[in-house]
Design an enzyme around this catalytic site. Sequence first.
Site, PDB file in Angstrom:
ATOM      1  N   CYS A 224       0.802  -1.224   0.000  1.00 60.37           N
ATOM      2  CA  CYS A 224       0.000   0.000   0.000  1.00 60.37           C
ATOM      3  C   CYS A 224       0.837   1.277   0.000  1.00 60.37           C
ATOM      4  O   CYS A 224       0.304   2.362  -0.251  1.00 60.37           O
ATOM      5  CB  CYS A 224      -0.926  -0.002   1.210  1.00 60.37           C
ATOM      6  SG  CYS A 224      -2.090  -1.382   1.221  1.00 60.37           S
ATOM      7  N   HIS A 303      12.416   0.948   5.371  1.00 57.10           N
ATOM      8  CA  HIS A 303      12.175  -0.461   5.045  1.00 57.10           C
ATOM      9  C   HIS A 303      12.667  -1.332   6.206  1.00 57.10           C
ATOM     10  O   HIS A 303      13.829  -1.275   6.587  1.00 57.10           O
ATOM     11  CB  HIS A 303      12.909  -0.839   3.758  1.00 57.10           C
ATOM     12  CG  HIS A 303      12.298  -1.998   3.040  1.00 57.10           C
ATOM     13  ND1 HIS A 303      12.050  -3.205   3.652  1.00 57.10           N
ATOM     14  CD2 HIS A 303      11.868  -2.133   1.754  1.00 57.10           C
ATOM     15  CE1 HIS A 303      11.508  -4.030   2.774  1.00 57.10           C
ATOM     16  NE2 HIS A 303      11.374  -3.412   1.623  1.00 57.10           N
ATOM     17  N   HIS A 387      -1.890  19.816   7.078  1.00 57.48           N
ATOM     18  CA  HIS A 387      -2.770  18.716   6.698  1.00 57.48           C
ATOM     19  C   HIS A 387      -2.018  17.383   6.777  1.00 57.48           C
ATOM     20  O   HIS A 387      -0.813  17.323   6.492  1.00 57.48           O
ATOM     21  CB  HIS A 387      -3.310  18.908   5.277  1.00 57.48           C
ATOM     22  CG  HIS A 387      -3.941  20.245   5.043  1.00 57.48           C
ATOM     23  ND1 HIS A 387      -5.174  20.584   5.551  1.00 57.48           N
ATOM     24  CD2 HIS A 387      -3.489  21.343   4.375  1.00 57.48           C
ATOM     25  CE1 HIS A 387      -5.469  21.823   5.197  1.00 57.48           C
ATOM     26  NE2 HIS A 387      -4.463  22.307   4.493  1.00 57.48           N
ATOM     27  N   HIS A 391      -2.554   6.891   5.390  1.00 62.45           N
ATOM     28  CA  HIS A 391      -3.080   5.780   4.595  1.00 62.45           C
ATOM     29  C   HIS A 391      -4.315   5.170   5.257  1.00 62.45           C
ATOM     30  O   HIS A 391      -4.273   4.754   6.414  1.00 62.45           O
ATOM     31  CB  HIS A 391      -1.992   4.717   4.423  1.00 62.45           C
ATOM     32  CG  HIS A 391      -2.503   3.410   3.901  1.00 62.45           C
ATOM     33  ND1 HIS A 391      -3.256   3.317   2.752  1.00 62.45           N
ATOM     34  CD2 HIS A 391      -2.378   2.142   4.371  1.00 62.45           C
ATOM     35  CE1 HIS A 391      -3.569   2.051   2.524  1.00 62.45           C
ATOM     36  NE2 HIS A 391      -3.048   1.323   3.506  1.00 62.45           N
ATOM     37  N   HIS A 420     -14.299   5.485   4.952  1.00 65.86           N
ATOM     38  CA  HIS A 420     -15.740   5.266   5.000  1.00 65.86           C
ATOM     39  C   HIS A 420     -16.348   5.228   3.602  1.00 65.86           C
ATOM     40  O   HIS A 420     -17.165   4.345   3.291  1.00 65.86           O
ATOM     41  CB  HIS A 420     -16.400   6.380   5.821  1.00 65.86           C
ATOM     42  CG  HIS A 420     -17.890   6.248   5.948  1.00 65.86           C
ATOM     43  ND1 HIS A 420     -18.766   6.815   5.039  1.00 65.86           N
ATOM     44  CD2 HIS A 420     -18.657   5.606   6.868  1.00 65.86           C
ATOM     45  CE1 HIS A 420     -20.001   6.533   5.399  1.00 65.86           C
ATOM     46  NE2 HIS A 420     -19.963   5.807   6.508  1.00 65.86           N
ATOM     47  N   ASN A 424     -10.347   0.710   1.821  1.00 65.47           N
ATOM     48  CA  ASN A 424      -8.889   0.707   1.668  1.00 65.47           C
ATOM     49  C   ASN A 424      -8.572   0.518   0.190  1.00 65.47           C
ATOM     50  O   ASN A 424      -8.624  -0.593  -0.334  1.00 65.47           O
ATOM     51  CB  ASN A 424      -8.281  -0.415   2.504  1.00 65.47           C
ATOM     52  CG  ASN A 424      -6.761  -0.463   2.401  1.00 65.47           C
ATOM     53  OD1 ASN A 424      -6.153   0.233   1.595  1.00 65.47           O
ATOM     54  ND2 ASN A 424      -6.136  -1.309   3.209  1.00 65.47           N
TER      55      ASN A 424
END
Length: 496
Positions: A224, A303, A387, A391, A420, A424
């Site tokens: 993702c 990572h 802001h 994710h 919502h 995802n």
Amino acid sequence: MPPMLPNFSDSVKLKYVKLGYQYLVNNILALLLIPIILGILIEVLRLGPDEILNILQSHDFDLVQILSSSFLIIFGATIYFTSRSRPIYLVDYSCYKPPVFCRAPFATFIEHSRLNLSTEPKSVEFQRKILERSGLGEETCLPPSIHYISPQPTMKAAREDAMAAIFSVMDSLLEKTGLHPKDIDILVVNCSLFSPTPSVSAMVINKYKLRSNIKTFNLSGMGCSAGVIAIDLARDLLQVAPNSNAVVVSTEIITLAYYRGKERAMLVPNCLFRMGGAAILLSNRRSDRWRAKYRLCHVVRTHKGSDDRAYGCVYEEEDPQGNVGISLSKDLMAIAGEALKSNITTMGPLVLPASEQILFLFSFIGRKLINAKWKPYIPDFKQAFEHFCIHAGGRGVIDELQKNLQLSAEHVEASRMTLHRFGNTSSSSLWYEMSYIEAKGRMKKGDRVWQIAFGSGFKCNSAVWKCNRRIKTAGDGPWVDCIDRYPVHIPEVVKL
């Protein structure tokens, strides 16, 4: 005795002390330079023009000194301008809005689960409980092939889903920006779960008849957070390719990844992952500076793949019955927290004001030298960003980051509402969140945005953008027909 009210005057005083400290430390250089400049100005005014001219005439400058000084200045300026990185601009972007017939309301999802897992009522009940606490709404979308009973996740169906999502956002991006397909110099496509031959990037080249010398890259299996990786790759390519455009396409084709077994750790992704995609136009052309929405400031990648526990926490595998799916470890949130800690340790010095860095340094020294039990100071990242685009991987991810970064409900509103409305959507979720902030009219010129994403491997990647101009509320986009309904209240548990 009536209960005593808190002493509000003390809290107000403490607030002003903190604001004064931040202003003093963040502007210390200017505050030190102002009296020096004023002193020089007063001295110059006191001397007068005649005395200043006499001082200049008293120094003998020969031609060699003048030429040498000029050469050093020109050489230094040349080194500076040739070694500094090119500014990277985000001209515009588009997000995919799946068709209405792809919607998967809770009742439909549960009914299909009952029919597809008729011999596994416990698995159906488990998915129902996950959905109740997921934070998803009734309008999220699944690919058409998954709506069948039983699902028919074929290669042909996956290709059709990829074409629908990618071609839709590409058409929208080209229309928005006025970019001709032949003017695309770099193409980066990221899609983790669907990696056909020819590649997804080749699919785009074939559809839009892009140039034969285009630099193209196809990223798969990176989870993702691959959207930020794609942005980073495009940035590096634009640094060595002057006067160029780069298109980044971020999507996730979940058709072939739909799990049809009964393992609970592999059923969770079925409940959370939904259709989505985004296309982003980056440019290093000076002519795009004035029309670009954002300028890329930083990209930080972390990572944790060297750790076995982190490497296996999101893992594609077969269950004992041979059904392929994505298994999510129970340690996922703890590993995500460790990855985030490493990421913000690198990001902090790049973005935090001096006031926060000094407090963090004092806290670190105090814990090392005085008392190891001291509570570590959590920097206030609200001082660095207006802001936050976290994710939308799930309610737990957003809750954890809101708690750890001490964010308000408004700071995580875009993430919660994206989860919502769209679910995802993997690597593209960050762009739905950015679009939400714009649709609400909250993005102002000069505002800074922090995008944070997590992915398999395990990775935590983040990007920082600065708003380049005033952004008008768009007449199109994924939120255009529903933004007036948001934000909505999302209960802890939705009874199904």
